[in-house]
Design an enzyme around this catalytic site. Structure first.
Site, PDB file in Angstrom:
ATOM      1  N   LYS A   1      41.417  13.405  24.716  1.00  0.00           N
ATOM      2  CA  LYS A   1      41.171  14.006  23.442  1.00  0.00           C
ATOM      3  C   LYS A   1      39.853  15.203  23.869  1.00  0.00           C
ATOM      4  CE  LYS A   1      38.061  10.752  22.951  1.00  0.00           C
ATOM      5  NZ  LYS A   1      38.225  10.026  23.556  1.00  0.00           N
TER       6      LYS A   1
ATOM      7  N   ARG B   1      31.312   9.528  15.631  1.00  0.00           N
ATOM      8  CA  ARG B   1      31.740   7.750  16.355  1.00  0.00           C
ATOM      9  C   ARG B   1      31.611   6.779  15.618  1.00  0.00           C
ATOM     10  NH1 ARG B   1      32.474  10.214  22.058  1.00  0.00           N
ATOM     11  NH2 ARG B   1      31.937   8.097  23.514  1.00  0.00           N
TER      12      ARG B   1
ATOM     13  N   ARG C   1      40.143   9.756  36.154  1.00  0.00           N
ATOM     14  CA  ARG C   1      39.831  11.403  35.639  1.00  0.00           C
ATOM     15  C   ARG C   1      38.425  12.274  36.189  1.00  0.00           C
ATOM     16  NH1 ARG C   1      38.177  10.603  29.488  1.00  0.00           N
ATOM     17  NH2 ARG C   1      36.245   9.539  30.127  1.00  0.00           N
TER      18      ARG C   1
ATOM     19  N   ARG D   1      33.524  11.664  37.124  1.00  0.00           N
ATOM     20  CA  ARG D   1      31.938  11.144  35.887  1.00  0.00           C
ATOM     21  C   ARG D   1      31.763  10.195  35.698  1.00  0.00           C
ATOM     22  NH1 ARG D   1      34.630  12.275  29.570  1.00  0.00           N
ATOM     23  NH2 ARG D   1      32.751   9.739  29.297  1.00  0.00           N
TER      24      ARG D   1
ATOM     25  N   ARG E   1      32.813   0.795  26.889  1.00  0.00           N
ATOM     26  CA  ARG E   1      33.526   1.992  26.638  1.00  0.00           C
ATOM     27  C   ARG E   1      34.001   1.936  25.281  1.00  0.00           C
ATOM     28  NH1 ARG E   1      33.606   5.201  31.252  1.00  0.00           N
ATOM     29  NH2 ARG E   1      34.454   7.116  29.162  1.00  0.00           N
TER      30      ARG E   1
HETATM   31  P1  AMP Z   1      32.613  11.473  25.904  1.00  0.00           P
HETATM   32  O1  AMP Z   1      32.667  12.857  27.042  1.00  0.00           O
HETATM   33  O2  AMP Z   1      33.275  11.813  24.547  1.00  0.00           O
HETATM   34  O3  AMP Z   1      33.618   9.634  26.592  1.00  0.00           O
HETATM   35  O4  AMP Z   1      30.930  10.498  26.056  1.00  0.00           O
HETATM   36  C1  AMP Z   1      30.012   9.903  26.900  1.00  0.00           C
HETATM   37  C2  AMP Z   1      28.602   9.274  26.872  1.00  0.00           C
HETATM   38  O5  AMP Z   1      28.131  10.306  25.957  1.00  0.00           O
HETATM   39  C3  AMP Z   1      29.124   7.950  25.399  1.00  0.00           C
HETATM   40  O6  AMP Z   1      29.664   7.137  26.214  1.00  0.00           O
HETATM   41  C4  AMP Z   1      28.209   8.360  24.744  1.00  0.00           C
HETATM   42  O7  AMP Z   1      26.297   7.254  25.751  1.00  0.00           O
HETATM   43  C5  AMP Z   1      27.677   9.180  24.859  1.00  0.00           C
HETATM   44  N1  AMP Z   1      27.919  10.050  23.613  1.00  0.00           N
HETATM   45  C6  AMP Z   1      29.036  10.821  23.706  1.00  0.00           C
HETATM   46  N2  AMP Z   1      29.839  11.194  22.055  1.00  0.00           N
HETATM   47  C7  AMP Z   1      28.663  10.100  21.183  1.00  0.00           C
HETATM   48  C8  AMP Z   1      28.593  10.178  19.925  1.00  0.00           C
HETATM   49  N3  AMP Z   1      28.904  11.067  19.155  1.00  0.00           N
HETATM   50  N4  AMP Z   1      27.222   9.177  19.735  1.00  0.00           N
HETATM   51  C9  AMP Z   1      26.496   8.377  20.327  1.00  0.00           C
HETATM   52  N5  AMP Z   1      27.275   8.938  21.979  1.00  0.00           N
HETATM   53  C10 AMP Z   1      28.160  10.141  22.222  1.00  0.00           C
END
Ligand code: AMP
Length: 218
Positions: free
Chosen positions: A13, A88, A127, A159, A171
């Site tokens: 993404k 999400r 990653r 990360r 996750r």
């Molecule tokens: P990502 O980079 O999209 O994988 O997001 C990393 C982390 O940020 C996730 O594991 C959540 O803890 C938080 N996060 C990101 N986007 C959201 C969202 N829309 N709703 C809730 N938590 C989020």
């Protein structure tokens, strides 16, 4: 063009969001990037969300929806945007509908990047991410210069939530339980656009452009 992009962790993404943003001149807004940046900067929001992000849990909707509402009110979003990592869950998707209605706009499409779980795991485990602009890399596709971002020159790091297998598993479980149902939600609204996420970033981006020929040839 107003888009959301979703798919399991490691589906690509962030990479596709960056390519779409460059090609179509719209901001790619990643809630995950904003949370990571806020944590690194030690802002109030960063303090509020750190534990959730580190544990691989979703940040509560009230914080996430407020963040997106404020971001979509900024001037650079007038001609469009791409949201990566939001919505999400169904509650966030409904909140986005209310936000766009309030702004007198509407979502044009929801892109689902489809990859099998083993591809998703392989990509997450290798990653890395730019600590400056959030651009994603992988041990198989590293930056040109070791640990230096091609785009902005900041340091490329692992990360913090990718090096803990339990967090990764949590996750992915959360994705399948809470986020995957968005496919039916957007299909019912006639907005779902399913993209095969297997292959190199360029090949996947060509598939996306084929879905939006009018925009990509503008
Ligand atoms: P990502 O980079 O999209 O994988 O997001 C990393 C982390 O940020 C996730 O594991 C959540 O803890 C938080 N996060 C990101 N986007 C959201 C969202 N829309 N709703 C809730 N938590 C989020």
């Amino acid at each position: 063009m107003r888009l959301v992009i979703f798919g399991p962790q490691g589906a690509g993404k962030g990479t596709q969001g960056y390519l779409i943003s460059e090609e179509w001149g719209i901001p790619a807004i990643s809630t995950g990037d904003i949370f990571r940046w806020s944590i690194a900067q030690g802002t109030e929001l960063g303090g509020d969300v750190k534990e959730y992000v580190d544990n691989g849990d979703l940040v509560p909707d009230r914080l996430t929806v407020r963040l997106v509402r404020d971001r979509l009110a900024q001037e650079d979003t007038v001609s469009g945007w791409l949201l990566d990592g939001f919505p999400r869950n169904i509650g966030q998707a409904e909140a986005l509908d209310r936000l766009t209605a309030g702004l007198g706009t509407a979502l044009d499409a929801a892109l689902l990047l489809d990859v099998p779980e083993e591809v998703s795991l392989h990509r997450i485990l290798g990653r890395t991410v730019c600590s400056g602009c959030g651009r994603n890399y992988h041990v198989d596709v590293p930056p040109r210069e070791d640990s230096i971002c091609d785009a902005c020159g900041a340091e490329v790091v692992e990360r913090s939530d990718d090096n803990d297998k339990e967090s990764i598993r949590r996750r992915l479980r959360t994705y399948y339980d809470e986020t995957a149902p968005l496919a039916d939600f957007y299909a019912e609204h006639g907005l779902l656009c399913r993209i095969d996420g297997n292959g190199s970033p360029d090949v996947i981006f060509e598939r996306i452009k084929r879905e939006f020929p009018r925009v990509s040839h503008r």
